[in-house]
Scaffold this motif. Structure first.
Motif, PDB file in Angstrom:
ATOM      1  N   GLN A 277     -77.952  55.380  54.038  1.00 41.27           N
ATOM      2  CA  GLN A 277     -77.665  53.969  54.320  1.00 41.27           C
ATOM      3  C   GLN A 277     -76.519  53.512  53.425  1.00 41.27           C
ATOM      4  O   GLN A 277     -76.681  52.738  52.496  1.00 41.27           O
ATOM      5  N   SER A 278     -75.312  54.016  53.734  1.00 40.95           N
ATOM      6  CA  SER A 278     -74.187  53.843  52.820  1.00 40.95           C
ATOM      7  C   SER A 278     -73.406  52.555  53.036  1.00 40.95           C
ATOM      8  O   SER A 278     -72.623  52.155  52.178  1.00 40.95           O
ATOM      9  N   ALA A 279     -73.573  51.894  54.169  1.00 36.61           N
ATOM     10  CA  ALA A 279     -72.796  50.696  54.452  1.00 36.61           C
ATOM     11  C   ALA A 279     -73.322  49.517  53.637  1.00 36.61           C
ATOM     12  O   ALA A 279     -74.511  49.212  53.659  1.00 36.61           O
ATOM     13  N   VAL A 280     -72.425  48.849  52.914  1.00 38.40           N
ATOM     14  CA  VAL A 280     -72.807  47.653  52.158  1.00 38.40           C
ATOM     15  C   VAL A 280     -72.256  46.386  52.805  1.00 38.40           C
ATOM     16  O   VAL A 280     -72.500  45.280  52.320  1.00 38.40           O
ATOM     17  N   GLY A 281     -71.528  46.546  53.894  1.00 35.67           N
ATOM     18  CA  GLY A 281     -71.003  45.383  54.606  1.00 35.67           C
ATOM     19  C   GLY A 281     -70.012  45.813  55.660  1.00 35.67           C
ATOM     20  O   GLY A 281     -69.634  46.983  55.745  1.00 35.67           O
ATOM     21  N   GLY A 282     -69.591  44.873  56.468  1.00 40.40           N
ATOM     22  CA  GLY A 282     -68.601  45.190  57.487  1.00 40.40           C
ATOM     23  C   GLY A 282     -68.409  44.028  58.427  1.00 40.40           C
ATOM     24  O   GLY A 282     -69.080  42.991  58.337  1.00 40.40           O
ATOM     25  N   GLY A 283     -67.472  44.200  59.331  1.00 42.58           N
ATOM     26  CA  GLY A 283     -67.208  43.132  60.288  1.00 42.58           C
ATOM     27  C   GLY A 283     -66.046  43.484  61.179  1.00 42.58           C
ATOM     28  O   GLY A 283     -65.697  44.653  61.353  1.00 42.58           O
ATOM     29  N   GLY A 284     -65.414  42.463  61.731  1.00 46.33           N
ATOM     30  CA  GLY A 284     -64.290  42.690  62.614  1.00 46.33           C
ATOM     31  C   GLY A 284     -63.932  41.447  63.410  1.00 46.33           C
ATOM     32  O   GLY A 284     -64.508  40.375  63.237  1.00 46.33           O
ATOM     33  N   ARG A 285     -62.996  41.646  64.300  1.00 42.03           N
ATOM     34  CA  ARG A 285     -62.506  40.559  65.157  1.00 42.03           C
ATOM     35  C   ARG A 285     -63.315  40.537  66.456  1.00 42.03           C
ATOM     36  O   ARG A 285     -63.660  41.597  66.989  1.00 42.03           O
ATOM     37  N   TYR A 286     -63.582  39.327  66.947  1.00 43.19           N
ATOM     38  CA  TYR A 286     -64.362  39.188  68.181  1.00 43.19           C
ATOM     39  C   TYR A 286     -63.742  38.083  69.040  1.00 43.19           C
ATOM     40  O   TYR A 286     -64.278  37.009  69.202  1.00 43.19           O
ATOM     41  N   ASP A 308     -78.969  43.146  49.645  1.00 37.26           N
ATOM     42  CA  ASP A 308     -79.900  44.180  49.181  1.00 37.26           C
ATOM     43  C   ASP A 308     -79.157  45.465  48.814  1.00 37.26           C
ATOM     44  O   ASP A 308     -79.382  46.043  47.749  1.00 37.26           O
ATOM     45  N   ARG A 309     -78.273  45.895  49.703  1.00 33.72           N
ATOM     46  CA  ARG A 309     -77.565  47.155  49.454  1.00 33.72           C
ATOM     47  C   ARG A 309     -76.526  47.012  48.351  1.00 33.72           C
ATOM     48  O   ARG A 309     -76.246  47.972  47.631  1.00 33.72           O
ATOM     49  N   THR A 310     -75.941  45.840  48.211  1.00 33.94           N
ATOM     50  CA  THR A 310     -74.998  45.632  47.116  1.00 33.94           C
ATOM     51  C   THR A 310     -75.708  45.747  45.777  1.00 33.94           C
ATOM     52  O   THR A 310     -75.184  46.343  44.826  1.00 33.94           O
ATOM     53  N   VAL A 311     -76.924  45.205  45.687  1.00 33.13           N
ATOM     54  CA  VAL A 311     -77.713  45.344  44.465  1.00 33.13           C
ATOM     55  C   VAL A 311     -78.002  46.825  44.190  1.00 33.13           C
ATOM     56  O   VAL A 311     -77.881  47.295  43.050  1.00 33.13           O
ATOM     57  N   LEU A 312     -78.351  47.578  45.236  1.00 40.77           N
ATOM     58  CA  LEU A 312     -78.591  49.016  45.072  1.00 40.77           C
ATOM     59  C   LEU A 312     -77.327  49.739  44.627  1.00 40.77           C
ATOM     60  O   LEU A 312     -77.376  50.660  43.791  1.00 40.77           O
ATOM     61  N   ALA A 313     -76.178  49.338  45.165  1.00 42.74           N
ATOM     62  CA  ALA A 313     -74.903  49.946  44.774  1.00 42.74           C
ATOM     63  C   ALA A 313     -74.598  49.650  43.303  1.00 42.74           C
ATOM     64  O   ALA A 313     -74.111  50.520  42.568  1.00 42.74           O
ATOM     65  N   MET A 314     -74.892  48.443  42.867  1.00 43.24           N
ATOM     66  CA  MET A 314     -74.675  48.089  41.465  1.00 43.24           C
ATOM     67  C   MET A 314     -75.593  48.895  40.551  1.00 43.24           C
ATOM     68  O   MET A 314     -75.188  49.324  39.467  1.00 43.24           O
ATOM     69  N   GLU A 315     -76.823  49.108  40.993  1.00 42.82           N
ATOM     70  CA  GLU A 315     -77.742  49.957  40.228  1.00 42.82           C
ATOM     71  C   GLU A 315     -77.190  51.378  40.131  1.00 42.82           C
ATOM     72  O   GLU A 315     -77.239  52.008  39.068  1.00 42.82           O
ATOM     73  N   ALA A 316     -76.666  51.891  41.258  1.00 41.28           N
ATOM     74  CA  ALA A 316     -76.141  53.257  41.291  1.00 41.28           C
ATOM     75  C   ALA A 316     -74.951  53.418  40.344  1.00 41.28           C
ATOM     76  O   ALA A 316     -74.773  54.477  39.737  1.00 41.28           O
ATOM     77  N   GLU A 317     -74.151  52.367  40.183  1.00 42.71           N
ATOM     78  CA  GLU A 317     -72.981  52.427  39.304  1.00 42.71           C
ATOM     79  C   GLU A 317     -73.292  51.990  37.882  1.00 42.71           C
ATOM     80  O   GLU A 317     -72.429  52.043  37.007  1.00 42.71           O
ATOM     81  N   GLY A 318     -74.519  51.539  37.651  1.00 41.31           N
ATOM     82  CA  GLY A 318     -74.899  51.111  36.313  1.00 41.31           C
ATOM     83  C   GLY A 318     -74.274  49.807  35.871  1.00 41.31           C
ATOM     84  O   GLY A 318     -74.080  49.573  34.668  1.00 41.31           O
ATOM     85  N   VAL A 319     -73.954  48.926  36.836  1.00 44.24           N
ATOM     86  CA  VAL A 319     -73.325  47.647  36.484  1.00 44.24           C
ATOM     87  C   VAL A 319     -74.245  46.465  36.772  1.00 44.24           C
ATOM     88  O   VAL A 319     -73.805  45.309  36.714  1.00 44.24           O
TER      89      VAL A 319
END
Length: 420
Positions: A277-286, A308-319
């Motif tokens: 579950q690597s995506a932490v965000g995304g979007g595009g034109r509609y 939620d995933r951004t918090v997990l990413a911050m944990e993974a990077e130790g920040v």
């Protein structure tokens, strides 16, 4: 202990962990507010048809993941699985596109719901911050939103977020690509459900994560080879603007995202520390979504970032900073007279913008000071009968242990000076 538990695929957000989630939400919101985006909030449930029409009948979200129910009045309602359709519906209903300058810039934060197989980073109840710019066909708007998301991640201390970028073409060139892709896909060994998807929206097949499907997509035609000149120029400008802003990106010709409404610019932010579950965000034109919802032509672009995933990413990077402090000042009254006095001091500190708390109930000195230590406060304000007889209180630095006497009429000025 209660016999009830949070539903499967959900979790409770409680202290001290909740502080990190609030900090992430605020950091994302603060970034877009600096660009003129204003807050919007929509109902947590909507007419089911809004998502079927807006998100797309061929998507997994609509086919498998929506929480849909019938109201007591017989209406089919759905807990929102994403934010764009709801925000655009609200903007159209309020005629915001007629109220002034375009684009209409909106941001939002809230809970979303999808019935998925729970795993780390994938929940049935999750939190997002989103931003939408409604009513502009300018590639600078696309670049602005992407840059704002990048700045939000950087502001949170993340360094390993990768930006994937693609263009899905428009109503002029995508039908030609669609036909070529359908012809290719019809020749593959696919299950019946996937074959049906080829006829509804063949781009969805490119988003299939199953290894047996991905192995057959190696020779699939690429959308980049079919873009019309206008779409090529649009995409080239977006890429140039990102490069000028120092934003690194990776071209991903297979990136189609999980929603049917995207045109031209599509993008995704991924982090290599989250597993599958690597995506932490995304979007595009509609550009065509407004018409699908019964509105006027209103070319738009937006994104959603997963809290939620951004918090997990911050944990993974130790920040990820674990906030333990609830307040800056904790009052420890010893005796009834001190309780009345320090209650008033705490009240006045709060009114002046200083976070403060006090020991409630009757405790001994040892228990009261333990409560002060557990609060995480910088200072303890301690008063007993002897102190009050001398018109004093004791101000203790809970980190260094240093303690100084402070006159009663100097309590608030002294604390404000110390905190500054």
């Amino acid at each position: 202990m209660t016999t009830f538990r949070a539903p499967k695929g959900t979790f409770d957000l409680l202290p001290p962990d909740s502080a990190a989630f609030l900090a992430v939400r605020e950091a994302m919101a603060r970034t877009v507010r600096l660009a003129g985006y204003q807050y919007a909030e929509t109902p947590v449930f909507e007419d089911t048809a809004l998502f079927k029409r807006g998100v797309g009948e061929s998507t997994d979200i609509v086919n498998k993941e929506m929480y849909t129910f019938t109201s007591q009045g017989g209406d089919s309602l759905t807990l929102r699985p994403e934010g764009t359709a709801s925000v655009l519906r609200a903007a159209l209903q309020a005629n915001l596109h007629k109220a002034g300058q375009l684009p209409v810039k909106l941001y939002y934060s809230g809970s979303y719901f999808r019935y998925e197989k729970p795993q780390k980073g994938r929940y049935r109840h999750f939190s997002q911050v989103g931003a939408e710019a409604l009513g502009s066909e300018d590639p600078q708007v696309d670049a602005e939103l992407i840059i704002l998301a990048v700045d939000a991640f950087r502001g949170l201390g993340l360094t390993n977020v990768k930006l994937l970028l693609n263009s899905l073409g428009d109503a002029t060139c995508r039908p030609v690509y669609r036909a070529a892709l359908q012809e290719f896909l019809r020749g593959l060994d696919l299950d019946e459900a996937t074959r049906a998807r080829i006829e509804i929206n063949p781009l969805r097949v490119l988003d299939d994560k199953r290894p047996e499907v991905r192995a057959q997509l190696a020779g699939a035609p690429m959308i980049g080879d079919y873009l019309c000149e206008d779409c090529k120029a649009f995409h080239a400008e977006v890429r140039e603007l990102l490069t000028d802003a120092g934003v690194a990106f990776e071209d991903d010709p297979n990136l189609v995202r999980g929603l049917d409404y995207y045109t031209r610019t599509t993008f995704e932010f991924v982090h290599d520390g989250l597993g599958s579950q690597s995506a932490v965000g995304g979007g595009g034109r509609y550009d065509g979504l407004s018409e699908l919802l019964g509105g006027p032509a209103l070319p738009s672009v937006g994104w959603a970032l997963g809290v939620d995933r951004t918090v997990l990413a911050m944990e993974a990077e130790g920040v990820l900073e674990k906030e333990t402090s609830r307040v800056e000042v904790f009052a420890v009254p010893l005796g009834e007279q001190a309780r009345r006095l320090l209650f008033g001091v705490v009240r006045d500190l709060r009114r002046l913008g200083v976070s403060a708390d006090i020991v409630f109930g009757t405790r001994g000195v040892k228990g009261a000071m333990k409560a002060a230590d557990r609060s995480g406060a910088r200072y303890a304000l301690v008063a007993g009968e002897r102190d009050l007889a001398d018109n004093l209180v004791q101000l203790k630095d809970l980190a260094s242990g240093e303690q100084i006497p402070v006159a009663l009429d100097q309590i608030i000025p002294t604390i404000k000076e110390k905190l500054s």
